[in-house]
Design a protein around this motif. Sequence first.
Motif, PDB file in Angstrom:
ATOM      1  N   THR A  56       0.716  -1.106   0.049  1.00 32.12           N
ATOM      2  CA  THR A  56      -0.266   0.108   0.058  1.00 32.12           C
ATOM      3  C   THR A  56       0.837   1.284   0.075  1.00 32.12           C
ATOM      4  OG1 THR A  56      -1.723  -1.153   1.390  1.00 32.12           O
ATOM      5  CG2 THR A  56      -1.716   1.224   1.228  1.00 32.12           C
ATOM      6  N   VAL A  57       0.450   1.999  -0.980  1.00 34.56           N
ATOM      7  CA  VAL A  57       1.287   3.358  -1.117  1.00 34.56           C
ATOM      8  C   VAL A  57       0.247   4.557  -0.602  1.00 34.56           C
ATOM      9  CG1 VAL A  57       2.596   5.132  -2.266  1.00 34.56           C
ATOM     10  CG2 VAL A  57       3.045   2.791  -2.726  1.00 34.56           C
ATOM     11  N   VAL A  58       0.658   5.306   0.271  1.00 39.13           N
ATOM     12  CA  VAL A  58      -0.418   6.464   0.892  1.00 39.13           C
ATOM     13  C   VAL A  58       0.307   7.695   0.180  1.00 39.13           C
ATOM     14  CG1 VAL A  58      -1.243   7.702   2.837  1.00 39.13           C
ATOM     15  CG2 VAL A  58      -0.732   5.256   2.717  1.00 39.13           C
ATOM     16  N   PHE A  88       0.592  11.013   8.580  1.00 43.20           N
ATOM     17  CA  PHE A  88       1.844   9.887   8.724  1.00 43.20           C
ATOM     18  C   PHE A  88       1.667   9.111   9.546  1.00 43.20           C
ATOM     19  CE2 PHE A  88       3.788  13.296   5.852  1.00 43.20           C
ATOM     20  CZ  PHE A  88       4.577  12.499   5.208  1.00 43.20           C
ATOM     21  N   GLU A  89       1.396   9.628  10.895  1.00 39.48           N
ATOM     22  CA  GLU A  89       1.073   8.704  11.961  1.00 39.48           C
ATOM     23  C   GLU A  89      -0.075   7.315  11.697  1.00 39.48           C
ATOM     24  OE1 GLU A  89       2.479   8.679  15.089  1.00 39.48           O
ATOM     25  OE2 GLU A  89       3.770  10.227  14.186  1.00 39.48           O
ATOM     26  N   ARG A  90      -0.868   7.630  11.022  1.00 43.52           N
ATOM     27  CA  ARG A  90      -1.860   6.482  10.334  1.00 43.52           C
ATOM     28  C   ARG A  90      -1.084   5.589   9.464  1.00 43.52           C
ATOM     29  NH1 ARG A  90      -5.754  10.570  10.254  1.00 43.52           N
ATOM     30  NH2 ARG A  90      -5.485  10.931   7.954  1.00 43.52           N
ATOM     31  N   ALA A  91      -0.537   6.242   8.460  1.00 47.06           N
ATOM     32  CA  ALA A  91       0.314   5.412   7.730  1.00 47.06           C
ATOM     33  C   ALA A  91       1.419   4.634   8.265  1.00 47.06           C
ATOM     34  CB  ALA A  91       1.128   6.401   6.631  1.00 47.06           C
ATOM     35  N   ALA A  92       1.937   5.204   9.208  1.00 45.63           N
ATOM     36  CA  ALA A  92       3.168   4.374  10.171  1.00 45.63           C
ATOM     37  C   ALA A  92       2.370   3.056  10.790  1.00 45.63           C
ATOM     38  CB  ALA A  92       3.988   5.064  10.845  1.00 45.63           C
ATOM     39  N   ALA A  93       1.359   3.476  11.288  1.00 46.01           N
ATOM     40  CA  ALA A  93       0.583   2.397  11.961  1.00 46.01           C
ATOM     41  C   ALA A  93      -0.183   1.376  11.389  1.00 46.01           C
ATOM     42  CB  ALA A  93      -0.007   3.215  13.080  1.00 46.01           C
ATOM     43  N   GLY A 116       0.969  -3.024   5.983  1.00 48.63           N
ATOM     44  CA  GLY A 116       1.062  -3.212   4.708  1.00 48.63           C
ATOM     45  C   GLY A 116       1.453  -2.079   3.946  1.00 48.63           C
ATOM     46  N   VAL A 117       1.826  -0.961   4.651  1.00 43.72           N
ATOM     47  CA  VAL A 117       1.991   0.398   4.044  1.00 43.72           C
ATOM     48  C   VAL A 117       3.591   0.114   3.668  1.00 43.72           C
ATOM     49  CG1 VAL A 117       2.214   2.745   4.316  1.00 43.72           C
ATOM     50  CG2 VAL A 117       0.183   1.728   4.977  1.00 43.72           C
ATOM     51  N   THR A 118       3.894   0.405   2.106  1.00 41.45           N
ATOM     52  CA  THR A 118       5.260   0.309   1.750  1.00 41.45           C
ATOM     53  C   THR A 118       5.941   1.658   1.888  1.00 41.45           C
ATOM     54  OG1 THR A 118       4.553  -1.118   0.200  1.00 41.45           O
ATOM     55  CG2 THR A 118       6.400   0.058  -0.281  1.00 41.45           C
ATOM     56  N   LEU A 153       8.746   5.599   7.576  1.00 38.86           N
ATOM     57  CA  LEU A 153       8.439   4.904   6.396  1.00 38.86           C
ATOM     58  C   LEU A 153       9.214   5.458   5.312  1.00 38.86           C
ATOM     59  CD1 LEU A 153       4.431   4.512   6.567  1.00 38.86           C
ATOM     60  CD2 LEU A 153       6.094   2.769   6.570  1.00 38.86           C
ATOM     61  N   PRO A 154       9.509   4.879   4.237  1.00 40.47           N
ATOM     62  CA  PRO A 154      10.177   5.441   3.001  1.00 40.47           C
ATOM     63  C   PRO A 154       9.241   6.627   2.500  1.00 40.47           C
ATOM     64  CG  PRO A 154      10.277   3.011   2.741  1.00 40.47           C
ATOM     65  CD  PRO A 154       9.500   3.564   4.108  1.00 40.47           C
ATOM     66  N   LEU A 155       9.750   7.695   2.313  1.00 40.21           N
ATOM     67  CA  LEU A 155       9.166   8.821   1.738  1.00 40.21           C
ATOM     68  C   LEU A 155       9.391   9.380   0.431  1.00 40.21           C
ATOM     69  CD1 LEU A 155       7.583  11.476   3.669  1.00 40.21           C
ATOM     70  CD2 LEU A 155       9.183  12.277   2.102  1.00 40.21           C
ATOM     71  N   VAL A 156       8.735   9.778  -0.423  1.00 44.97           N
ATOM     72  CA  VAL A 156       9.373  10.505  -1.637  1.00 44.97           C
ATOM     73  C   VAL A 156       8.447  11.892  -1.594  1.00 44.97           C
ATOM     74  CG1 VAL A 156       9.479  10.606  -4.167  1.00 44.97           C
ATOM     75  CG2 VAL A 156       9.928   8.482  -2.777  1.00 44.97           C
TER      76      VAL A 156
END
Length: 351
Positions: free
Chosen positions: A71-73, A116-121, A124-126, A152-155
């Motif tokens: 999953t990419v957020v 960002f907090e939701r994505a980190a928690a 399956g988020v890549t 998480l990796p971030l661009v």
Amino acid sequence: MLGPARRREEILALVGARGSARVTELSTALGAAAVTIRRDVEALAQEGRVTRRYGLVLAACEAPRPSPLGTVVAVASYVSGYMEQILLAAQRAVVEAGGRYVLDVAPDAPAVHRSFERAAATEGVTGVLFAPRWQSVDEVTSDLNGVLAPRLPLVLLERFAPRGSLLAARDAVRSDHTSGVHQALSHLRAHGHRRVLLLSRDDSPTARTVRACFAEAQRSLNMPVLSKPLLSSDGADQEHRAHAPDPIEAVTRFGATALLVHSDVDALALLPRFEAAGVSVPDDLSIVSWDDVVAGVGSVPLTTIAPPKREVGAAAVELLRWRCANPAAPARRLEIATRLIERRSVRSIGR
């Protein structure tokens, strides 16, 4: 004596065991003439079963297939027509890579931090694609303070973080707006225009980049620097707007024959104002706009600088995948060149 099929299987076994072998070595091991081995190797290479390189026969290694993207957020502080094209291209790239794409619109710093907090928690988020608006330096500072080290990796999408900041140590992809300014001025100069004014917004990193490099680009093309950049948007900073001359008055005062206007929307808004003042585009004044979102739909289709919006979105996903496979590698900051699209808003004048 071995037949061709058996001999080739023996070649594969020998090369596979050793990793590589020379034709002479295979010839000796199999008791066959070198010319025969060369024919066998050529046949195996055409089938993709071995590789020939620098006089060696190498075992063919199947290229590892990239693992499906999770999953990419995409965290976006705003969604304009411009940014929408970038985000849609990113979505297509994620789906094509077998991943799942989630768009999270976060209009202010607290919302960004929560995203960002939701994505980190979330399992399956890549990684995260982050598209900040950064209308002002204060907004940049706010985001830097809250998104310094996401887990998480971030661009970064269409933005470079200020050098020296922690976000500058993260990967980023953006359009090369500096080259776009040179493209616009070079195009105008080729049509005989040397006295060019910049009317630009001041409420985005793109606008600030365009404004910052304009005079230098003029000097590099041996064009006179008529004025500091003027404001193109009625929604610009009130203090700045109060001291900004009217565009029509500025054209007359500086003897400008052409304008570079950021953005398309602002350029289209200027057309009826010039027409009401008796200034015809392009007969009396040439215009190059920026963004290529709505440049082609006005009463005068505008020649424009088109940032590579779709390419930025796709490249950001590719960079995220690379980062996942290379977590310790130095950050990459990728710029993709803009292009100029000619329409009908530029007219040649006497050289």
